[in-house]
Design a protein around this motif. Sequence first.
Motif, PDB file in Angstrom:
ATOM      1  N   PRO A  69      19.921  26.422   0.598  1.00 15.62           N
ATOM      2  CA  PRO A  69      18.780  25.737   1.218  1.00 15.62           C
ATOM      3  C   PRO A  69      19.134  24.320   1.645  1.00 15.62           C
ATOM      4  CG  PRO A  69      18.512  25.820  -1.165  1.00 15.62           C
ATOM      5  CD  PRO A  69      19.799  26.520  -0.849  1.00 15.62           C
ATOM      6  N   PRO A  70      18.301  23.724   2.526  1.00 15.91           N
ATOM      7  CA  PRO A  70      18.519  22.305   2.847  1.00 15.91           C
ATOM      8  C   PRO A  70      18.487  21.498   1.555  1.00 15.91           C
ATOM      9  CG  PRO A  70      16.845  23.248   4.271  1.00 15.91           C
ATOM     10  CD  PRO A  70      17.137  24.279   3.234  1.00 15.91           C
ATOM     11  N   ASN A  71      19.402  20.542   1.438  1.00 17.01           N
ATOM     12  CA  ASN A  71      19.564  19.855   0.166  1.00 17.01           C
ATOM     13  C   ASN A  71      18.532  18.740  -0.024  1.00 17.01           C
ATOM     14  OD1 ASN A  71      20.788  18.088  -1.912  1.00 17.01           O
ATOM     15  ND2 ASN A  71      22.351  19.677  -1.819  1.00 17.01           N
ATOM     16  N   SER A  78      19.198  10.033   1.454  1.00 15.08           N
ATOM     17  CA  SER A  78      19.506   9.497   2.788  1.00 15.08           C
ATOM     18  C   SER A  78      18.311   8.721   3.339  1.00 15.08           C
ATOM     19  CB  SER A  78      19.843  10.630   3.758  1.00 15.08           C
ATOM     20  OG  SER A  78      20.858  11.420   3.232  1.00 15.08           O
ATOM     21  N   ALA A  79      17.123   9.307   3.190  1.00 14.26           N
ATOM     22  CA  ALA A  79      15.923   8.621   3.675  1.00 14.26           C
ATOM     23  C   ALA A  79      15.744   7.296   2.929  1.00 14.26           C
ATOM     24  CB  ALA A  79      14.700   9.512   3.481  1.00 14.26           C
ATOM     25  N   LEU A  98      15.618  14.632   6.522  1.00 15.83           N
ATOM     26  CA  LEU A  98      15.451  16.088   6.599  1.00 15.83           C
ATOM     27  C   LEU A  98      16.529  16.714   7.494  1.00 15.83           C
ATOM     28  CD1 LEU A  98      13.438  18.040   5.361  1.00 15.83           C
ATOM     29  CD2 LEU A  98      12.062  17.886   7.419  1.00 15.83           C
ATOM     30  N   ILE A  99      16.825  16.036   8.597  1.00 16.48           N
ATOM     31  CA  ILE A  99      17.884  16.529   9.487  1.00 16.48           C
ATOM     32  C   ILE A  99      19.224  16.550   8.747  1.00 16.48           C
ATOM     33  CG2 ILE A  99      19.217  16.000  11.604  1.00 16.48           C
ATOM     34  CD1 ILE A  99      16.517  14.853  12.742  1.00 16.48           C
ATOM     35  N   MET A 100      19.477  15.493   7.974  1.00 15.48           N
ATOM     36  CA  MET A 100      20.738  15.430   7.200  1.00 15.48           C
ATOM     37  C   MET A 100      20.786  16.524   6.142  1.00 15.48           C
ATOM     38  SD  MET A 100      21.630  11.497   6.493  1.00 15.48           S
ATOM     39  CE  MET A 100      20.960  10.246   7.526  1.00 15.48           C
ATOM     40  N   ALA A 101      19.635  16.800   5.530  1.00 15.94           N
ATOM     41  CA  ALA A 101      19.587  17.847   4.489  1.00 15.94           C
ATOM     42  C   ALA A 101      19.945  19.207   5.079  1.00 15.94           C
ATOM     43  CB  ALA A 101      18.197  17.899   3.865  1.00 15.94           C
ATOM     44  N   VAL A 102      19.409  19.481   6.271  1.00 18.66           N
ATOM     45  CA  VAL A 102      19.701  20.753   6.939  1.00 18.66           C
ATOM     46  C   VAL A 102      21.179  20.788   7.348  1.00 18.66           C
ATOM     47  CG1 VAL A 102      19.163  22.195   8.937  1.00 18.66           C
ATOM     48  CG2 VAL A 102      17.320  21.047   7.723  1.00 18.66           C
TER      49      VAL A 102
END
Lengths: 203, 283
Positions: A69-71, A78-79, A98-102
């Motif tokens: 899953p996205p982390n 990161s946010a 969220l983009i970085m997690a994906v």
Amino acid sequence: MRVEAIWLCGLAAVLKLDMVYAGQFLLSRPTVAGIILGALTGDLLTGLQLGLCSELILLDHIPVGGYVPPNGVVCAASAFVLVHVFGVAPPFAFLWGLIMAVAYSQVEIGLRGHHSGWNPKIEKEVAENPVALNKWVIKALAQHLGSAFLCMLAACSGIGIVAAWLWEVMPQALKLGMTAGYGAVPWIGMAVLISNLQPRRGF
Amino acid sequence: MERKLRRSIFFRSFLIQAGWNFERMQNIGFAFAIYPALAAVYKGRELGRAVVRHLEMFNTQPFMASFALGFTAKLEEEAAKAAPEEKPALEEKIRSGKCAISSPTAAIGDRLFWGTLRPYSLAITLLVWWLFGVRHWTLPIEMARGERLFSTYGAVAIFFGVAVGLAAYNSAALWIRWKGLKYGYNCASSNSCGIDFFDWQKLIKHLRWCGFISAVLVAVLKCTSFMSGVFSFGQTRQAWTLMAVAPVAFIAAFVVRRRGIPGMYLYAAIIAAASAALYGVEF
């Protein structure tokens, strides 16, 4: 690159290990990670909110089987780094998180694929020297730790300066749209939480 | 099982997913966790051969893996003592037994830990926060700061809420990891392999009810604090936007959840829709 971003990303990478690879004590829960980062930098409220929003939006992603899953930690950390270190507005920073997690989940998929190639080597080595297994476990953990740290640091450093400027020049409608989306996250998460826990018939 | 050996496997089992790979999944972690049991009964090349046997594919829910670890430790002891002609059959029994245990334990574990305990612990944390005055996490940060987040019990309340959630989750996770080793070891190769020592269905049902009530309670209480908080800075455009978005997002999330669409797509859709709706409006 700021020193604070380096140690924040380092700490987040250590916490991230707890998500799958070591322990799984839920210290890697985005809420917990956000609060820890927030408390250590004296910005508890930002850490709490970004962590909780990250957890709520990713609540419906369950790490079952081979699904990566996205982390959540990458999202929250990161946010948080973007807000706290680079001064990016929270709604915009959260979107980037969220983009970085994906994106990071793809790195993780790559690493897991890379570790598949280890199996013949481990078998050969362990047959001769069984203790060598410890080395491979440490190597795997180090790779996950290093990749998370470098990815978060590189992404935050790259995006941080651009994102702060982008937010300034962005049309007001888009800014309000992002604020609305960010404001909607806790409510989306609450609905997901309720439906996740809704008692069902059978097992 | 000796307490020292059980402790050793228990601590090593925390790294069962360390070498997770798509080809054989938890194989590296399983071999790493079972190593003390193998080292206790094999020496030299025999030990190497035994470790390699456990490098074949294995996958289950990580906390529930202790049932398979206990079961394997017991059978490896028997295999080490067995006559050479009996060994291949026992080794095959270990292989098929591990495989057979992994599926039901994964099914129970995924449902219990990922599907129930994880959201349950979050619901409990949110409820504790609300009870101790941490109520404005749905507001934008600049508004939440104005709402005196720390007015009642301060940062202690935040940490206390998190600690309660973590304790609820970890107490169950650690207990099952520890007990699983014992029941797996003592199952005497029965078909259930110790998994039936507990009424999982009842536990999941009760936890779900508790979590569900907590989550609904938090949602209802949040609505009241949100409405009072969002207008505390006056009736600004941002406040009205948030006021309009909250119920839409809440209801829409139920709908998309039923259709199996992840919540983050709804988040993206809200950004797009709100931006489009506000485009051209003079600020």
